[in-house]
Design a protein around this motif. Structure first.
Motif, PDB file in Angstrom:
ATOM      1  N   TYR A   7       0.841  -1.197   0.000  1.00 28.11           N
ATOM      2  CA  TYR A   7       0.000   0.000   0.000  1.00 28.11           C
ATOM      3  C   TYR A   7       0.880   1.254   0.000  1.00 28.11           C
ATOM      4  CZ  TYR A   7      -4.091   2.916   1.016  1.00 28.11           C
ATOM      5  OH  TYR A   7      -5.105   3.834   0.951  1.00 28.11           O
ATOM      6  N   SER A   8       1.886   1.275   0.869  1.00 23.78           N
ATOM      7  CA  SER A   8       2.764   2.445   0.957  1.00 23.78           C
ATOM      8  C   SER A   8       3.501   2.684  -0.351  1.00 23.78           C
ATOM      9  CB  SER A   8       3.775   2.255   2.092  1.00 23.78           C
ATOM     10  OG  SER A   8       3.107   2.166   3.344  1.00 23.78           O
ATOM     11  N   ALA A   9       3.944   1.602  -1.001  1.00 26.52           N
ATOM     12  CA  ALA A   9       4.659   1.741  -2.269  1.00 26.52           C
ATOM     13  C   ALA A   9       3.731   2.272  -3.365  1.00 26.52           C
ATOM     14  CB  ALA A   9       5.250   0.393  -2.684  1.00 26.52           C
ATOM     15  N   VAL A  10       2.522   1.716  -3.449  1.00 26.18           N
ATOM     16  CA  VAL A  10       1.569   2.159  -4.467  1.00 26.18           C
ATOM     17  C   VAL A  10       1.193   3.620  -4.235  1.00 26.18           C
ATOM     18  CG1 VAL A  10      -0.782   1.850  -5.344  1.00 26.18           C
ATOM     19  CG2 VAL A  10       0.655  -0.147  -4.915  1.00 26.18           C
ATOM     20  N   ARG A  15       1.702   9.333  -5.947  1.00 24.82           N
ATOM     21  CA  ARG A  15       2.039  10.737  -5.682  1.00 24.82           C
ATOM     22  C   ARG A  15       3.099  11.239  -6.677  1.00 24.82           C
ATOM     23  NH1 ARG A  15      -0.353  12.465  -1.161  1.00 24.82           N
ATOM     24  NH2 ARG A  15      -0.976  10.905   0.405  1.00 24.82           N
ATOM     25  N   VAL A  16       4.077  10.402  -6.970  1.00 21.95           N
ATOM     26  CA  VAL A  16       5.118  10.788  -7.924  1.00 21.95           C
ATOM     27  C   VAL A  16       4.522  10.990  -9.311  1.00 21.95           C
ATOM     28  CG1 VAL A  16       7.182   9.985  -9.136  1.00 21.95           C
ATOM     29  CG2 VAL A  16       7.017   9.720  -6.654  1.00 21.95           C
ATOM     30  N   ALA A  54      -9.061  10.017  -4.540  1.00 24.63           N
ATOM     31  CA  ALA A  54      -9.755   9.805  -3.266  1.00 24.63           C
ATOM     32  C   ALA A  54      -8.814   9.169  -2.238  1.00 24.63           C
ATOM     33  CB  ALA A  54     -10.982   8.932  -3.478  1.00 24.63           C
ATOM     34  N   ALA A  55      -8.052   8.168  -2.672  1.00 24.67           N
ATOM     35  CA  ALA A  55      -7.129   7.485  -1.754  1.00 24.67           C
ATOM     36  C   ALA A  55      -6.008   8.406  -1.296  1.00 24.67           C
ATOM     37  CB  ALA A  55      -6.553   6.243  -2.433  1.00 24.67           C
ATOM     38  N   CYS A  86      -3.143  -3.858  -1.203  1.00 21.74           N
ATOM     39  CA  CYS A  86      -3.772  -2.596  -0.787  1.00 21.74           C
ATOM     40  C   CYS A  86      -5.080  -2.819  -0.037  1.00 21.74           C
ATOM     41  CB  CYS A  86      -4.015  -1.708  -2.000  1.00 21.74           C
ATOM     42  SG  CYS A  86      -2.488  -1.085  -2.751  1.00 21.74           S
ATOM     43  N   GLY A  87      -5.397  -4.090   0.234  1.00 21.18           N
ATOM     44  CA  GLY A  87      -6.605  -4.377   0.994  1.00 21.18           C
ATOM     45  C   GLY A  87      -7.886  -4.077   0.252  1.00 21.18           C
ATOM     46  N   VAL A  88      -7.849  -4.168  -1.089  1.00 18.53           N
ATOM     47  CA  VAL A  88      -9.059  -3.935  -1.877  1.00 18.53           C
ATOM     48  C   VAL A  88     -10.075  -5.040  -1.579  1.00 18.53           C
ATOM     49  CG1 VAL A  88      -9.995  -3.929  -4.225  1.00 18.53           C
ATOM     50  CG2 VAL A  88      -7.885  -2.681  -3.711  1.00 18.53           C
TER      51      VAL A  88
END
Length: 244
Positions: A7-10, A15-16, A54-55, A86-88
């Protein structure tokens, strides 16, 4: 806080990519996202990528969004890996009761669950009629519904539109509305939510420069998008074609 490397990587990559595209993102109402506890985040649906904005808005509050998405997307091995990381919450439209149960369980654990109450992308870019799943989950779990409007992401990529994924410098707005308590019955709650999201959408649109005749601008604002009635007819034709 539990560390979730995928999740943190995605989130970091997203953002980049937004910076590389030069997107001018405005986020308002983030104080309406609760610091703890479960809530349904009801998001309007105009783009294949509005969930990203949104995320990222939720991420500004140091929380994570558990999006509900159709299970067919996970058939792709890479996408499936990312979705699980990502817990989808996967939604099998032929077995919706299971997705409903998983969503309610997540809400009761204190998660923020992202739902598209319109179910499919709005070709008119107006708020469509809602399915009742978001309201029913909120009522069952005893958590509020928080309306979220994303506007401008349809210029990046939308149903039937061009892909503009380069450095486009498009403005995008995300506005989070006030929490709506989970009052019964579900149909009434859905209608309250729809009216509130429509009002927020109009407020967000007031701050935009809309190009006359542009495909991404609603007909109501002088754009070239289908009217809600025309969009509904196109959707009906597509459903009939798939059924055949």
């Amino acid at each position: 806080m539990t560390v979730e490397p995928v999740y943190s990587a995605v989130e970091g990559i997203a953002r980049v990519l937004c910076r590389l595209q030069g997107l001018a993102v405005t986020r308002t109402g983030l104080e309406n996202i609760p610091p703890t506890g479960g809530a349904v985040l009801a998001i309007n649906h105009t783009s294949y990528l509005d969930f990203v904005q949104a995320a990222l808005a939720v991420g500004e509050t140091k929380r994570k969004l558990r999006l509900m998405a159709k299970t067919e997307l996970a058939d792709n091995k890479i996408l499936g890996f990312l979705m699980r990381g990502c817990g989808v919450i996967e939604v099998d439209r032929s077995a919706g009761a299971e997705a409903f149960r998983v969503g309610v369980d997540a809400l009761r654990r204190g998660e923020l669950v992202g739902v598209y109450p319109e179910a499919t992308i709005s070709r008119s870019f107006e708020i469509k009629e809602f399915k009742s799943g978001a309201a029913r989950m909120a009522i069952e779990a005893g958590v509020p519904i928080i309306p979220v409007i994303v506007w401008g992401a349809q210029r990046l990529v939308t149903k039937g539109g061009p892909k503009n994924l380069g450095r486009n410098k498009f403005p995008i707005s995300v506005e989070v509305g006030s929490a709506i308590e989970p009052v019964e019955p579900a149909d009434a709650l859905s209608e309250i939510l729809r009216i509130e999201m429509d009002a927020i959408l109009h407020h967000v649109q007031d701050g935009f420069v809309h190009e006359p005749g542009a495909y991404w601008v609603p007909r109501r604002l002088g754009g070239g998008a289908p009217t809600p009635e025309e969009a509904a007819a196109i959707d009906a034709q597509e459903r009939a074609k798939r059924a055949r």
